[in-house]
Design an enzyme around this catalytic site. Structure first.
Site, PDB file in Angstrom:
ATOM      1  N   HIS A 191       0.771  -1.194  -0.157  1.00 32.84           N
ATOM      2  CA  HIS A 191      -0.062   0.099  -0.145  1.00 32.84           C
ATOM      3  C   HIS A 191       0.825   1.198  -0.031  1.00 32.84           C
ATOM      4  O   HIS A 191       0.505   2.390  -0.511  1.00 32.84           O
ATOM      5  CB  HIS A 191      -1.035   0.070   1.092  1.00 32.84           C
ATOM      6  CG  HIS A 191      -2.196  -0.935   0.757  1.00 32.84           C
ATOM      7  ND1 HIS A 191      -2.194  -2.164   1.009  1.00 32.84           N
ATOM      8  CD2 HIS A 191      -3.190  -0.657  -0.056  1.00 32.84           C
ATOM      9  CE1 HIS A 191      -3.330  -2.796   0.372  1.00 32.84           C
ATOM     10  NE2 HIS A 191      -4.002  -1.711  -0.215  1.00 32.84           N
ATOM     11  N   ARG A 232     -10.344   4.989  -0.421  1.00 33.03           N
ATOM     12  CA  ARG A 232      -9.927   4.279   0.668  1.00 33.03           C
ATOM     13  C   ARG A 232     -10.045   4.827   1.979  1.00 33.03           C
ATOM     14  O   ARG A 232      -9.316   5.632   2.572  1.00 33.03           O
ATOM     15  CB  ARG A 232      -8.401   3.766   0.233  1.00 33.03           C
ATOM     16  CG  ARG A 232      -7.928   2.878  -0.767  1.00 33.03           C
ATOM     17  CD  ARG A 232      -6.474   2.689  -0.802  1.00 33.03           C
ATOM     18  NE  ARG A 232      -6.451   1.546  -1.801  1.00 33.03           N
ATOM     19  CZ  ARG A 232      -5.777   1.694  -3.025  1.00 33.03           C
ATOM     20  NH1 ARG A 232      -5.740   2.901  -3.487  1.00 33.03           N
ATOM     21  NH2 ARG A 232      -5.831   0.611  -3.795  1.00 33.03           N
ATOM     22  N   ARG A 240     -15.399   3.174  -0.089  1.00 35.61           N
ATOM     23  CA  ARG A 240     -15.311   1.574   0.287  1.00 35.61           C
ATOM     24  C   ARG A 240     -15.036   1.543   1.963  1.00 35.61           C
ATOM     25  O   ARG A 240     -14.430   2.113   2.524  1.00 35.61           O
ATOM     26  CB  ARG A 240     -13.737   1.056  -0.205  1.00 35.61           C
ATOM     27  CG  ARG A 240     -13.527  -0.298   0.075  1.00 35.61           C
ATOM     28  CD  ARG A 240     -12.380  -1.190  -0.508  1.00 35.61           C
ATOM     29  NE  ARG A 240     -11.103  -0.502   0.049  1.00 35.61           N
ATOM     30  CZ  ARG A 240      -9.927  -0.781  -0.587  1.00 35.61           C
ATOM     31  NH1 ARG A 240     -10.063  -1.417  -1.556  1.00 35.61           N
ATOM     32  NH2 ARG A 240      -8.905  -0.370   0.189  1.00 35.61           N
ATOM     33  N   GLU A 257     -12.256  -9.322  -5.862  1.00 36.85           N
ATOM     34  CA  GLU A 257     -10.635  -9.283  -6.036  1.00 36.85           C
ATOM     35  C   GLU A 257     -10.347 -10.643  -5.160  1.00 36.85           C
ATOM     36  O   GLU A 257      -9.276 -10.982  -4.844  1.00 36.85           O
ATOM     37  CB  GLU A 257     -10.405  -8.142  -4.921  1.00 36.85           C
ATOM     38  CG  GLU A 257     -11.086  -8.127  -3.548  1.00 36.85           C
ATOM     39  CD  GLU A 257     -10.616  -6.755  -3.021  1.00 36.85           C
ATOM     40  OE1 GLU A 257      -9.384  -6.078  -3.223  1.00 36.85           O
ATOM     41  OE2 GLU A 257     -11.406  -6.397  -1.936  1.00 36.85           O
ATOM     42  N   ASN A 281      -5.354  -5.586  -7.808  1.00 37.35           N
ATOM     43  CA  ASN A 281      -4.192  -5.843  -7.075  1.00 37.35           C
ATOM     44  C   ASN A 281      -4.180  -7.305  -6.227  1.00 37.35           C
ATOM     45  O   ASN A 281      -3.446  -8.233  -6.169  1.00 37.35           O
ATOM     46  CB  ASN A 281      -3.871  -4.862  -5.884  1.00 37.35           C
ATOM     47  CG  ASN A 281      -3.956  -3.336  -6.721  1.00 37.35           C
ATOM     48  OD1 ASN A 281      -3.809  -3.297  -7.547  1.00 37.35           O
ATOM     49  ND2 ASN A 281      -3.973  -2.375  -6.003  1.00 37.35           N
ATOM     50  N   ASP A 282      -5.380  -7.239  -5.659  1.00 37.81           N
ATOM     51  CA  ASP A 282      -5.635  -8.500  -4.794  1.00 37.81           C
ATOM     52  C   ASP A 282      -6.106  -9.753  -5.789  1.00 37.81           C
ATOM     53  O   ASP A 282      -5.486 -10.746  -5.452  1.00 37.81           O
ATOM     54  CB  ASP A 282      -6.672  -8.355  -3.626  1.00 37.81           C
ATOM     55  CG  ASP A 282      -6.304  -7.591  -2.385  1.00 37.81           C
ATOM     56  OD1 ASP A 282      -5.188  -7.847  -2.197  1.00 37.81           O
ATOM     57  OD2 ASP A 282      -6.625  -6.665  -1.972  1.00 37.81           O
ATOM     58  N   ARG A 310       1.682  -9.891  -2.849  1.00 42.24           N
ATOM     59  CA  ARG A 310       1.967  -8.719  -3.355  1.00 42.24           C
ATOM     60  C   ARG A 310       2.776  -7.890  -2.710  1.00 42.24           C
ATOM     61  O   ARG A 310       3.271  -6.720  -2.893  1.00 42.24           O
ATOM     62  CB  ARG A 310       0.422  -7.798  -3.570  1.00 42.24           C
ATOM     63  CG  ARG A 310      -0.051  -7.392  -2.002  1.00 42.24           C
ATOM     64  CD  ARG A 310      -1.598  -7.095  -2.480  1.00 42.24           C
ATOM     65  NE  ARG A 310      -1.603  -5.477  -2.529  1.00 42.24           N
ATOM     66  CZ  ARG A 310      -2.745  -4.916  -2.406  1.00 42.24           C
ATOM     67  NH1 ARG A 310      -3.947  -5.433  -2.414  1.00 42.24           N
ATOM     68  NH2 ARG A 310      -2.788  -3.543  -2.594  1.00 42.24           N
ATOM     69  N   CYS A 348     -10.591  -0.732 -10.326  1.00 43.63           N
ATOM     70  CA  CYS A 348      -9.993   0.136  -9.440  1.00 43.63           C
ATOM     71  C   CYS A 348      -8.542  -0.294  -8.901  1.00 43.63           C
ATOM     72  O   CYS A 348      -7.985   0.342  -8.181  1.00 43.63           O
ATOM     73  CB  CYS A 348     -10.865   0.757  -8.312  1.00 43.63           C
ATOM     74  SG  CYS A 348     -11.274  -0.782  -7.406  1.00 43.63           S
TER      75      CYS A 348
END
Ligand code: PEP
Ligand code: MG
Length: 759
Positions: free
Chosen positions: A363, A470, A506, A604, A627-628, A638, A675
């Site tokens: 992150h 986020r 989110r 995800e 990403n996930d 990751r 996203c």
């Protein structure tokens, strides 16, 4: 055997430089194996020869003199074959070579193991024996294990040497290159500032100081601070602890009074070392000594010394925190960067970031991209504690760091920085233009937000909405959960800033690599553990307060959308929807009249890909978290630099999963956006548009680049490219096909401005 190994590695780790480290290795390995000779040969990259660097048993005068090419001698053979070699009669082997300087003829048998670090042969570890006998399997296994463990230590010691001028040939300070993984694109030339996590002694860097008296004063104040803390603690615990347990505090106090610890630190400070570095050194030595003891009770004392060290350090750091100076062109370096560290640097000074841990999709790297700061992650071999104050280059395109760069390299990179600046300026003109392909296809571009700075940047760059806010970011920078009112104010600001454009908020997505200091989650496998919706469903009070805050914040604006992270099946979704309805009812009962906002699900987790239609039926929209999704599909953490090169958005399995999601969502008549960071990669964005995504949400930094590229293409061309790519089974070939196609269209310059530098 394990104990012997552990002890040797610990001792080598504590060595002050490469020479000392190698000296310990040969001495201890010879003792442990009961052999007559132990030597280390290191491969000198310049001459491409294995040079004898340390020995016990051979003539020490041969050190630095005897060397062999990879095609010479037994050492060369071990190095080139990358395998151990165990010979009873070494001299009978065709590759045997005799060096008079070493007095070698007296030794009959030979056992050599390659020293390999990150697939690169660094040298060879050899033991020799007078007796004519084959080393047994156990001995061979010991040497192989030893050399595997030592490779990292040697690499580290070698790198440190080159940085501080203590290199293997005493060559003085040299330019050195360290490989990591790209974190955020761009290049930077600047000065290293090493930031420390709070009170972690192991990562304190060395630092020379001029004002010795001031350091001594700081240290004495820290001693006094810890002493009074100990007395206070002891008094506080008087009623809860038995006298013998309270004796521990007396032990601590004695250690502090003890001439040994305090005085040793003072002695080192007097040599010109700052107090924190001196403390690390002294505590490290004491801890090592205790840890090597065979008596379990005494070994335990090591943790007392460590604890005391941490307490003293906390005082020293508190004092320093107020005086930390950030130079212009500051490159922040840390063992593990945290978003909070980025916030500490005064505006305009930060040009680059380096994290020893973490990877391109950690992150903190996502924040770095959002802020447009060139970043390299996972530079695991960088001896970061030694680089405070030196010149660095950060190459965020290739994931490389250069220490003490030459004038020439600095000039080349300065040109790249300037080119980037001009490119960005050129893109400013795109702000008011729509993201529309040559054949008239409109592709809405949204932004991901979280940091305060994101809002301004997003507005400057013409975002059409927020695809992912986020919400954990404001939670991460607080010292406790924000109250409903506090959250409401923050969310209102966000909704108002973009109104009337939609803002997708989110629900709290903590766990994994996003920790809240006040809500620690300790797990073996945090990415497979208690994360995202799993946490908030287990704590409905947190979820309800957050949803209520969002709903109230949207009153009168009505541009809120709610997004649910980490959904793995319909059960979780139904529970979350139930809580949202409950919060909505409560808010309306309290007199705030807001409509129920659109609710969406993040795709995800692979399970959600296969249930996409069932999920889509129950919500208003879908958003892919690539990403996930990539990490879970490919089983690649990751955050782990060791497997970073396996993490790939363009893996055919990821592309196929994305197609399934788009088809599933559209079959249910629901829009689907993406996203994850993939959407902000210009080349990937071309494929995503061709797949039929209804929106791409990305960091504000990349938005103009994506817009520029999509405006140069037709949707038909993008679809042709997608069809071509979907027929390829190899990720590398997909990358090169895509790059080549874009270059042939004259669109290559958006991909990598630093591609010409050869360092
Ligand atoms: C994702 O996983 O792609 C995503 C957007 O969420 P995050 O990066 O915050 O986990
Ligand atoms: Mg995610």
């Amino acid at each position: 055997m394990l104990n012997t190994l552990r002890k040797i590695v610990q001792e080598v780790n504590a060595a002050k430089d490469l020479k000392a480290a190698l000296g310990i290795i040969v001495q201890r390995v010879r003792e442990a194996m009961g052999s007559q000779v132990c030597s280390v040969y290191l491969l000198d990259p310049e001459s491409n020869r294995f040079v004898l660097m340390a020995t016990e048993g051979l003539n020490k005068k041969a050190i630095g003199k005897v060397s062999m090419a990879p095609n010479e001698g037994l050492v060369g053979l071990v190095g080139t074959r990358e395998e151990p070699l165990n010979l009873e009669h070494a001299s009978e082997h065709p590759r045997y070579r005799y060096f008079a300087e070493t007095g070698e003829e007296r030794y009959a048998s030979f056992l050599g193991a390659p020293i390999i670090h990150h697939r690169r042969v660094m040298g060879v570890l050899v033991v020799q024996q007078k007796e004519q006998r084959q080393f047994d399997e156990g001995e061979e296994a010991f040497l192989v294990t030893m050399s595997a463990q030592l490779s990292g230590v040697i690499a580290h010691a070698e790198a440190t040497g080159s940085i501080r001028g203590l290199g293997r040939q005493g060559k003085g300070i040299q330019e050195a290159k360290f490989i990591g993984v790209p974190g955020s694109p761009g290049a930077a030339v600047g000065t290293a500032v090493v930031v420390l996590p709070p009170a972690d002694l192991d990562v304190v860097p060395d630092k020379a100081v001029d004002d010795i008296a001031a350091e001594l004063e700081l240290f004495n104040a820290a001693l006094e601070g810890v002493r009074s803390d100990m007395r206070a603690l002891s008094a506080k615990m008087a009623t809860q602890l038995r006298p013998e347990e309270r004796a521990l505090f007396d032990v601590y106090l004695m250690m502090l009074e003890d001439a040994a610890l305090g005085n040793e630190v003072v002695k080192i400070i007097r040599t010109g070392q700052w107090a924190q570095g001196a403390l690390r050194h002294v505590v490290g030595e004491h801890v090592n000594r205790f840890e090597l003891m065979d008596d379990a009770y005494l070994r335990e004392r090591a943790s007392d010394v460590k604890d005391l060290g941490r307490r003293l350090l906390a005082y020293l750091q508190q004092a320093r925190q107020q005086t930390l100076v950030y130079p212009d062109n500051c490159i922040l370096v840390s063992e593990e960067l945290s978003p909070a560290m980025l916030g500490e640097v005064p505006e305009g000074k930060l040009v680059g970031l380096i994290s020893v841990q973490g990877s391109g999709n950690s992150h903190v790297a996502i924040f770095a991209r959002a802020m447009g700061i060139p970043t390299v992650m996972g530079v695991v071999d960088l001896p970061y504690s030694k680089i405070d104050g030196i010149q660095l280059i950060v190459d965020g395109y290739h994931g490389e760091v250069f220490t003490n760069p030459s004038e020439l390299l600095r000039k080349q990179y300065a040109e790249v920085v300037e080119e980037e600046r001009q490119l960005a300026q050129g893109l400013d003109a795109l702000r008011a233009l729509p993201c529309e392909t040559l054949d008239g296809h409109r592709m809405p571009l949204w932004v991901n937000t979280g940091l305060l700075a994101d809002v301004k940047r997003a507005q400057e760059r013409g975002a059409e909405g927020v695809g992912l806010y986020r919400t954990e970011v404001p939670f991460m920078i607080k010292e406790r959960f924000p109250s409903e009112k506090e959250q409401m104010v923050i969310y209102r600001e966000q909704l108002a800033a973009f109104h009337p454009l939609p803002v997708t908020m989110r629900s709290l997505d903590i766990g994994g690599d996003k920790a809240l200091s006040y809500f620690p989650i300790k797990e073996e496998n945090p990415f497979l553990g208690w994360r995202g919706i799993r946490v908030t469903l287990d704590h409905p009070e947190i979820f309800l307060v957050q949803t209520r805050a969002m709903l109230k914040a949207s009153a009168g604006l009505n541009n809120l959308r709610i997004l649910l992270p980490m959904i793995s099946g319909t059960q979780e979704l139904e529970e979350a929807l139930h809580l949202i309805h409950r919060a909505w009812g409560e808010v309306r009962d309290e007199g705030t009249d807001v409509p129920l906002p659109p609710v969406g699900v993040m795709i995800e987790i692979p399970a959600a890909v296969y249930q996409v239609r069932e999920l889509a039926r129950q919500v208003d929209f879908l958003s892919v978290g690539s990403n996930d999704l990539t990490q879970y599909l490919l089983a690649v953490d990751r955050n782990n630099p060791r497997v970073a090169d396996l993490y790939d958005f363009l893996h055919p399995a990821v592309l196929q999963a994305l197609r399934l999601v788009v088809a599933g969502a559209h079959a249910e008549g629901k829009p689907v956006s993406i996203c994850g960071e993939m959407a902000g990669d210009p080349a990937c964005a071309v494929l995503l548009m061709a797949m039929g995504f209804d929106g791409l949400s990305m960091n504000a930094t990349n938005l103009p680049k994506v817009k520029w590229l999509l405006r140069q293409l037709s949707l038909t061309k993008a679809q042709e490219l997608l069809n071509q790519v979907m027929s390829i089974d190899n990720p590398q070939v997909i990358h090169s096909t895509l790059q080549l196609a874009l270059r042939n269209l004259g669109l290559g310059r958006m991909i990598n401005p630093a591609s010409d530098i050869q360092a």
